[in-house]
Design an enzyme around this catalytic site. Structure first.
Site, short mmCIF file in Angstrom:
data_model
loop_
_atom_site.label_atom_id
_atom_site.label_comp_id
_atom_site.label_asym_id
_atom_site.label_seq_id
_atom_site.Cartn_x
_atom_site.Cartn_y
_atom_site.Cartn_z
N GLY A 68 0.87 -1.23 0.12
CA GLY A 68 0.08 -0.04 0.08
C GLY A 68 0.94 1.18 -0.11
N GLN A 69 0.22 2.33 -0.17
CA GLN A 69 0.68 3.65 -0.22
C GLN A 69 -0.02 4.32 0.75
OE1 GLN A 69 3.52 4.59 -2.32
NE2 GLN A 69 3.45 6.63 -0.98
N GLY A 81 4.18 7.49 2.84
CA GLY A 81 5.22 6.60 2.29
C GLY A 81 4.62 5.12 2.03
N VAL A 116 3.81 1.22 2.22
CA VAL A 116 3.84 0.39 3.14
C VAL A 116 4.19 -1.15 2.74
CG1 VAL A 116 2.30 -0.89 4.99
CG2 VAL A 116 1.82 1.52 4.30
N ASP A 171 -7.84 11.72 11.09
CA ASP A 171 -8.06 11.33 9.76
C ASP A 171 -8.52 9.85 9.64
OD1 ASP A 171 -7.66 11.34 6.85
OD2 ASP A 171 -5.65 10.53 6.88
#
Ligand SMILES: *[C@@H]1O[C@H](CO)[C@@H](O)[C@H](O)[C@H]1NC(C)=O
Ligand SMILES: *[C@@H]1O[C@H](CO)[C@@H](O)[C@H](O)[C@H]1NC(C)=O
Ligand SMILES: *[C@@H]1O[C@H](CO)[C@@H](O)[C@H](O)[C@H]1NC(C)=O
Ligand SMILES: *[C@@H]1O[C@H](CO)[C@@H](O)[C@H](O)[C@H]1NC(C)=O
Ligand SMILES: *[C@@H]1O[C@H](CO)[C@@H](O)[C@H](O)[C@H]1NC(C)=O
Ligand SMILES: *[C@@H]1O[C@H](CO)[C@@H](O)[C@H](O)[C@H]1NC(C)=O
Ligand SMILES: *[C@@H]1O[C@H](CO)[C@@H](O)[C@H](O)[C@H]1NC(C)=O
Ligand SMILES: *[C@@H]1O[C@H](CO)[C@@H](O)[C@H](O)[C@H]1NC(C)=O
Length: 818
Positions: A508-509, A513, A515, A626
């Site tokens: 993932g992103q 950054g 992952v 978030d």
């Protein structure tokens, strides 16, 4: 605009609790006079003299909540014997008794009688609200000389016992006040009646008015409310010393009590609502007309789903007095159409199974805890006066045997839940078993409007049990692990684990950054977040802050295992969460089918608890800032785990709101006051939670509904449908089959309350949990806060795009120079 640095984002302030020392004890040489109080150590309860309602001249010794502005008395000593002036004095005498006297006279208004040996007795008010008299240094409750929890007034508090102390005959019973102005015992009380299969009754004087039913291992047969298990933990004890029932809250910050009242003639549960600064009722017994004790007489059941006549004879029975029955008086009940065969040699009796019931009154019931249902049946068959049998404990498929003798009375048919009961019938009638069962089941599902309901209730119910068992409540409330330092990983270890950060391992992103997935030498799977290099803030601060995050321990939060800082690399190592993020499920046509409604509800509850922990129950008050579907990970059992604390902020003690000119969050999830003014608070998280919940229900992104000439996002759309009373159209088509309409509607309702425009209108997460888990009435939501589009224009300096976006990237907005 640069990527926000961790150091700025993680400005922590440790919550330092004030350790004000208050007087919570009274010794033999001391006395408590009118005007003085004892306060429990944690400041929750206070003991002193008070005057109830408008009776200003009468003084009573009592206990009330210290931290609640509305005086709420939970216990009274001299209930029927008020002191008429302000001269009352409470003392502890050397033989270990409490005396309430009047200064200057010999009159005793109230005293205790303890048989136990006293040695330096001390009176202490505990944070549970229990006033205990014990010998100095003694902490074993069994050795208390006296405790107020043994002599309840009208209030049933968490950890208090209702039932019977079999060693000394103490009747743990709550009894209402005569009136709000008079705490002396009124007519209504709730307590245990001893029998082979003990049962709790609400009494009006000596008359039974409501029966809670016997404990069946999971709940009282009379109220199969399963939903409360998310908030409360209940304990039923039956042994040679005592038979008792008690409850406790699983969430520390919830203040709750149950009250029996003469005015309402009911037992009502209340929760303290911090937002309203008032008590809110969330459930009451009795519930409906069918709870009225013995309304229908013998061999009939009561069902509120029956439109004409709530009382119905069991199949094979008819009203004893048809005239009375037809004029709506069922008190004489029903009688058999055909006699039982019993010992008649040519035929034997059988049984008809009924489901979904509150089992009959257990005054004449025999209990055999160690035999199974088949043996139970045979035993019942052998005795002509045995009329019915059932499992006495329904856990794990059922065990134990309860047999009823004589008339079967006070039976209720539930719309969902309830127990099985086998009623004795002559041979011919019992052959009709199948048809009979169906009839009852149909009767119970018509009202519930969906044939899948019973199944779902069962599934949810299992799901909930599992959750409880897994967590075992331990570790649920503890904010801190014992000052465990965050392990530092060696860079080589991580490079090896991730196969040199190979593209194959990239899962993932994130906002900060990429992952990677990795596997340590010992086999443990990890997720590694590789931070970008642009942050140049002080490393020491960074480490300190990450260490704080490491101390958050909750099963609905992703666990940080350690970090690695070497050369250019800054790596965070998390537990690997097998099923990836929630967005890949709910927004995907194929994968969304994997999450049925009970699972989605489980996810909503998990998120609620995770967020509640961040906001209230951890010692750091943390605002995530978030929260969104891509930041929620699902483990192998589909438990949700909130991740990505990169944007989190903490608050000290009483601070509840902050201000930033660097708005960090995600378009579509940000509360308006945060997006526009940079104001963030726990209520801006609640807003994001509301959006997320709606997305889980609808399977659509909040932003996705937006198209060129229509400005409606999901929340706007939901609001419109709600207003038009068409909210059912919101439900994701893939869960339409598996859902319970009332539950989904409740979730939609709560979601709309969470996304209201003004933060002060939105509930706290504690309220959300309670609203979801109870049947309390909900307020009508006000208009939601719509995301202001111009912020996004300004933030990204891009033309406004209103289209389905697959990119859920973090939006960073600077409010400087606006
Ligand atoms: C106190 O209130 C009750 C009803 O709430 C009323 O009947 C009574 O008269 C009042 N007593 C006084 C002294 O005002
Ligand atoms: C303490 O109080 C109890 C209850 O009133 C009484 O029976 C006992 O005699 C008292 N003890 C002393 C030492 O006065
Ligand atoms: C009892 O009353 C006397 C005289 O009013 C007063 O001096 C004394 O302090 C009082 N005792 C207590 C324990 O309050
Ligand atoms: C309680 O008992 C009293 C007196 O017996 C009676 O007047 C009253 O109607 C009863 N209330 C209920 C709810 O049964
Ligand atoms: C019949 O009696 C029940 C229980 O007392 C009551 O709730 C119901 O309203 C009555 N129905 C009619 C039609 O009177
Ligand atoms: C119902 O009938 C019984 C006698 O069969 C009587 O005692 C009772 O008062 C009646 N109840 C009502 C509500 O009329
Ligand atoms: C035995 O019971 C059955 C069913 O109730 C009945 O039909 C039959 O007549 C009975 N026989 C005798 C001998 O009582
Ligand atoms: C049937 O059970 C009742 C209640 O336990 C008991 O009193 C009676 O003696 C039993 N009858 C027989 C025949 O066993």
């Amino acid at each position: 605009m640069g990527i926000p640095s961790f150091t700025v984002m993680l400005a922590y302030m440790l919550y330092s609790s004030s350790l004000a020392i208050e007087l919570d004890s009274l010794h033999v040489s001391q006395s408590l006079s009118d005007g003085m109080t004892l306060v429990s150590q944690g400041g929750k309860f206070e003991l002193g003299f008070f005057s109830p309602g408008n009776s200003s001249h009468k003084r009573y010794l009592g206990i009330w909540y210290k931290n609640i502005p509305i005086q709420t008395v939970v216990w009274v000593a001299n209930r029927a014997n008020p002191i008429i002036d302000f001269s009352g004095i409470l003392t502890v005498n050397s033989t270990g008794n409490l005396l309430l006297t009047e200064n200057g006279t010999e009159i005793t208004f109230w005293s205790t009688i303890s048989q136990k040996q006293a040695k330096n007795p001390v009176l202490k008010l505990l944070d549970s609200g229990n006033l205990v008299l014990r010998n100095e240094g003694e902490s074993n409750p069994k050795a208390y000389l006296w405790q107020s929890f043994d002599y309840p007034s009208d209030t049933y508090l968490p950890t208090m016992k209702l039932g019977r102390d079999l060693r000394n005959g103490l009747d743990w019973r709550i009894t209402c006040w005569k009136s709000p102005n008079d705490p002396s015992p009124g007519d209504f009380s709730l307590g245990l009646a001893l029998s082979d299969y003990p049962v709790y009754y609400m009494m009006n004087g000596t008359q039974k008015v409501y029966r809670a039913g016997p404990w069946n291992g999971l709940y009282f047969s009379g109220f199969p409310d399963l939903s409360f298990t998310y908030v409360f933990e209940v304990t039923f004890v039956t042994n040679k010393d005592e038979i008792s029932y008690s409850y406790n809250t699983k969430v520390d910050s919830i203040i709750t009590r149950a009250l029996i009242s003469q005015t309402s003639q009911s037992l009502t549960q209340y929760i303290w609502d911090d937002d309203l600064q008032n008590w809110k009722s969330f459930g009451s017994k009795p519930v409906d007309v069918c709870d009225k004790y013995d309304l229908c007489g013998a061999f009939s059941y009561c069902s509120v789903a029956e439109s004409k006549h709530v009382c119905q004879c069991f199949k094979g029975f008819s009203p004893k007095s048809p005239e009375a029955w037809n004029s709506n008086n069922s008190s004489q009940g029903c009688i058999r159409d055909k006699p039982l065969s019993c010992n008649n040699v040519t035929s034997t009796d059988g049984f008809v199974k009924y489901t979904g019931l509150k089992v009959p009154d257990t005054q004449h019931t025999k209990l055999h805890e160690n035999i199974n249902l088949d043996e139970c049946r045979n035993l019942c068959l052998k005795n002509c006066s045995c009329m019915a049998y059932a499992n006495s404990d329904i856990r794990g498929g059922g065990s134990g045997c309860a047999m009823w003798f004589g008339d079967l009375i006070d039976i209720k048919l539930f719309q969902s839940g309830g127990q099985d009961l086998y009623i004795r019938m002559p041979a011919l009638e019992s052959g009709l078993q199948h048809r009979n069962m169906k009839k009852v089941i149909i009767a119970s599902t018509i009202a519930a409007s969906s044939a899948t309901l019973l199944l779902c209730v069962y599934v949810i119910y299992r799901l909930r049990r599992n959750n409880i068992e897994k967590s075992k409540i331990e570790g649920y409330m503890e904010g801190y692990v014992n000052d465990a330092d965050l392990p530092l990983f060696d860079l080589l270890t991580i490079t090896t684990a991730t196969q040199k950060f190979s593209l194959n391992n990239k899962i993932g992103q994130g906002g900060f950054g990429p992952v990677y997935k990795g596997r340590l030498a010992d086999g443990l799977e990890i997720a590694v977040k590789r931070l970008s290099h642009s942050s140049t803030q002080g490393m020491t601060e960074f480490i300190t802050e990450v260490k704080l995050i490491a101390k958050l321990q909750h099963r609905n939060l992703v666990k940080l295992l350690g970090c690695c800082i070497q050369g250019e690399e800054i790596l965070l190592v998390y537990e690997y969460v097998v099923n990836g993020s929630l967005d890949t499920f709910i927004f995907d046509q194929t994968k969304s089918k994997l999450l049925d409604w009970p699972q989605r509800l489980g996810i909503i509850f998990g998120l609620t608890r995770g967020l509640l922990y961040l906001h209230q129950d951890s010692r750091l008050r943390i605002i995530h800032r978030d929260l969104k579907a891509s930041n929620v990970l699902l483990d192998d059992k589909l438990n949700p785990k909130i991740s990505d604390f990169g944007t989190a902020r903490t608050f000290g003690g009483d601070q509840t709101e902050g201000n930033t000119n660097r708005v960090v969050g995600t378009y579509g999830y940000m509360a308006p006051e945060y997006a526009i003014d940079g104001l963030y608070s726990i209520k801006s998280d609640v807003f994001s939670f509301g959006i997320l919940m709606m997305e889980i229900i609808c399977g659509t992104k909040n932003r996705a509904l937006c198209h060129a000439n229509q400005t409606l996002n999901l929340i706007g759309y939901a609001w419109r449908l709600w207003k038009e009373e068409k909210a059912l159209e919101l439900i994701d088509s893939t869960i339409k089959e598996s859902c319970i309409i009332s539950e989904v509607m409740r979730c939609i309702h709560v979601s709309l309350l969470c996304v209201q425009q003004y933060p002060e209108d939105r509930p706290t997460m504690a309220s959300v949990l309670l609203m979801l888990a109870s049947e309390m009435d909900l307020d009508e939501p006000k208009e939601p806060g719509f995301f202001p589009k111009w912020v996004s224009i300004e933030a990204n300096s891009q033309p406004h795009q209103c289209e389905v976006s697959t990119n859920d990237e973090l939006t960073v907005t600077s409010l400087d120079g606006r």
